[in-house]
Motif scaffolding. Structure first.
Motif, PDB file in Angstrom:
ATOM      1  N   ASN A 140       7.417   8.545   9.811  1.00  0.00           N
ATOM      2  CA  ASN A 140       8.149   7.298  10.031  1.00  0.00           C
ATOM      3  C   ASN A 140       7.281   6.089   9.737  1.00  0.00           C
ATOM      4  N   PRO A 141       7.909   4.980   9.378  1.00  0.00           N
ATOM      5  CA  PRO A 141       7.171   3.718   9.238  1.00  0.00           C
ATOM      6  C   PRO A 141       7.196   2.962  10.559  1.00  0.00           C
ATOM      7  N   GLU A 142       6.421   1.892  10.629  1.00  0.00           N
ATOM      8  CA  GLU A 142       6.580   0.915  11.708  1.00  0.00           C
ATOM      9  C   GLU A 142       7.128  -0.363  11.106  1.00  0.00           C
TER      10      GLU A 142
ATOM     11  N   CYS B 106       3.937   0.924   5.792  1.00  0.00           N
ATOM     12  CA  CYS B 106       2.903   1.514   6.651  1.00  0.00           C
ATOM     13  C   CYS B 106       3.523   2.684   7.401  1.00  0.00           C
ATOM     14  N   VAL B 107       3.008   3.908   7.173  1.00  0.00           N
ATOM     15  CA  VAL B 107       3.649   5.090   7.719  1.00  0.00           C
ATOM     16  C   VAL B 107       2.721   5.851   8.661  1.00  0.00           C
TER      17      VAL B 107
ATOM     18  N   THR C  21      14.153   5.792   5.948  1.00  0.00           N
ATOM     19  CA  THR C  21      12.687   5.754   6.041  1.00  0.00           C
ATOM     20  C   THR C  21      12.080   6.776   6.987  1.00  0.00           C
TER      21      THR C  21
ATOM     22  N   VAL D   5      13.923  -2.139   9.403  1.00  0.00           N
ATOM     23  CA  VAL D   5      13.663  -0.776   8.973  1.00  0.00           C
ATOM     24  C   VAL D   5      14.922   0.046   9.206  1.00  0.00           C
TER      25      VAL D   5
ATOM     26  N   LEU E  10       1.064   1.915  -0.518  1.00  0.00           N
ATOM     27  CA  LEU E  10       1.420   2.634   0.697  1.00  0.00           C
ATOM     28  C   LEU E  10       0.215   2.682   1.609  1.00  0.00           C
TER      29      LEU E  10
ATOM     30  N   ARG F 130       7.605  -2.040   6.925  1.00  0.00           N
ATOM     31  CA  ARG F 130       7.695  -1.547   5.563  1.00  0.00           C
ATOM     32  C   ARG F 130       6.305  -1.312   4.973  1.00  0.00           C
TER      33      ARG F 130
ATOM     34  N   LEU G 239       8.663   5.718   0.289  1.00  0.00           N
ATOM     35  CA  LEU G 239       8.298   4.585   1.148  1.00  0.00           C
ATOM     36  C   LEU G 239       7.280   3.639   0.527  1.00  0.00           C
TER      37      LEU G 239
ATOM     38  N   ALA H 120       6.210  10.445   1.646  1.00  0.00           N
ATOM     39  CA  ALA H 120       5.984   9.018   1.861  1.00  0.00           C
ATOM     40  C   ALA H 120       5.765   8.298   0.536  1.00  0.00           C
TER      41      ALA H 120
END
Length: 318
Positions: A75-77, A81-82, A59, A54, A120, A79, A107, A103
């Motif tokens: 933020n994501p954890e 998933c935010v 992101t 990431v 997403l 790719r 994302l 997002a």
């Protein structure tokens, strides 16, 4: 209050977001309705070859007030998933809508569903009706797939703790170094890949991922605990991350090697960890669970206090 957003820029933003998350934790009375600071550290410090790296500059997005105070972080954890981290003083429908729109714009394309369509995921508190309404209006649906619901367990350490259970044939202590660190890497593969020897060897042969975590700001060797069998092998482990600013701690990860399960080792090692935390002045301990077995264990150790976070999904056409 008016806020504007911008992308994450540099390491200075990493430290500012850490402080922001601490403020939110304190403001929420030590309830992890946003990420604990160590989860953000993991995003910055961890090395996960099995996942695409990431890139924070691409992101992570920061919402700031006119005076420069951080109001929210998207933020994501991994790719696709935010997470919406919002200071309670600035939480409005408008900022939630704007964060989800950003997002969707930035994302969604990296991770594809089975039909090769961009999608997403957004993590949302099961009690946050306002956010759920926003997600529904934007075309998201709550996912009911097994293993995607996150139980956030918490335990007040102001209450008396049980004695650490004694398990004949095993010793609980802090992790050593050298070859034992390699053994700990090996155990990680066995504990989380269903005794997959190949995964365990890969973890052991490339220990740089563990060395990186040991460089994280909150890492403490005396809270990196292992249960050792009589033959010297690691039978169970847990790493605890204590933040002395908020006086809270997270257990991550916790696992028992399959060959040593059903001896009460996970319970024993967690109670030992909670006892150490209490002596350090920690007030609240957290652990997150996804499986039925893990959640049953954590309820039995930490009590019934918990929050539930669910994933909401939107699939995009074209």
């Amino acid at each position: 209050m008016k806020t504007t957003y911008r992308p994450y820029q540099n390491e200075e933003d990493y430290w500012r977001i850490r402080e922001f998350l601490r403020q939110v934790m304190s403001r929420n009375n030590r309830r992890d309705l946003s990420w604990h600071v160590t989860r953000w550290d993991d995003l910055f410090w961890s090395i996960k070859p099995e996942f695409e790296r990431v890139t924070l500059e691409e992101t992570v997005f920061i919402w700031e007030t006119e005076s420069g105070q951080i109001a929210a972080v998207l933020n994501p954890e991994d790719r696709g998933c935010v997470f919406l981290q919002i200071h309670p003083d600035f939480c409005t429908t408008e900022i939630e809508e704007e964060m989800i729109a950003i997002a969707e714009k930035h994302l969604t394309s990296a991770t594809l569903d089975r039909d090769r369509k961009p999608r997403l995921w957004v993590s949302a508190d099961s009690q946050d009706q306002a956010l759920q309404e926003v997600l529904t209006q934007r075309g998201f649906q709550r996912m009911d797939r097994a293993g995607l619901v996150e139980y956030k367990h918490r335990c007040s350490l102001d209450e008396p703790l049980p004695d650490v259970p004694m398990t004949p044939g095993y010793t609980i202590r802090a992790l050593g170094d050298g070859l034992e660190l390699l053994e700990r890497c090996y155990a990680m593969g066995l504990g989380f890949r269903k005794d997959d020897v190949n995964a365990a060897r890969a973890k052991r042969d490339h220990p740089e991922w563990y060395r990186s975590l040991q460089s994280a700001p909150l890492y403490r060797r005396d809270l990196d605990l292992i249960a050792v069998a009589s033959d010297g092998s690691i039978a169970a482990f847990c790493t605890i991350w204590f933040d002395d600013v908020t006086r809270t701690a997270c257990f991550e990860p916790v696992a028992t090697i399959p060959a040593h399960q059903r001896h009460g080792l996970a319970r024993a090692i967690m109670i030992e960890g909670m006892t150490r935390l209490k002596h350090m002045g920690c007030k609240v301990a957290f652990v997150n669970g996804f499986s039925e077995a893990a959640n049953a264990l954590y309820f039995s150790i930490m009590g019934r206090e918990h929050d539930i976070y669910e994933l909401w999904e939107k699939i995009f056409e074209g």
